[in-house]
Design a protein around this motif. Structure first.
Motif: not given
Length: 98
Positions: A1-4, A9-15, A70-77, A89-90
């Motif tokens: 469980m992630e620490s509260i 850190e979220l990264r949003l890729y756009i075009a 927090p890790v692990p890295i997760r992705k949502i498209i 998903g996150l």
């Protein structure tokens, strides 16, 4: 469980400023404010400006959201319009469920 207390850190890729990209960013900000108040950073990367950055996170479609911490890295498209899918998903536990 992630620490509260951890900063997410979220990264949003756009075009560019396409409707899907704008929608994805607006949805992401809304979910973060509702569920991660003050405990998140959003980095927006426009692949029209910095295409070389797509390789590092293996981005094949936009918009794509990457949770770096927090890790692990997760992705949502997609445009992140399905709140439940994004939270699951996150691995965000909605504040009203705590």
């Amino acid at each position: 469980m992630e620490s509260i207390d951890q900063t997410w850190e979220l990264r949003l890729y756009i075009a560019g400023k396409t409707p899907k990209s704008v929608t994805a960013l607006n949805n992401l900000k809304k979910y973060c404010e509702e569920h991660l108040q003050g405990k998140y950073q959003i980095e927006v990367i426009d692949l029209l400006v910095q295409p070389q950055l797509a390789e590092g996170d293996q981005i094949f479609a936009v918009p794509t959201l990457v949770r770096k911490v927090p890790v692990p890295i997760r992705k949502i498209i997609g445009d992140l319009s399905n709140e439940e899918k994004v939270l699951v998903g996150l691995n965000i536990v909605p504040l009203n469920k705590i």
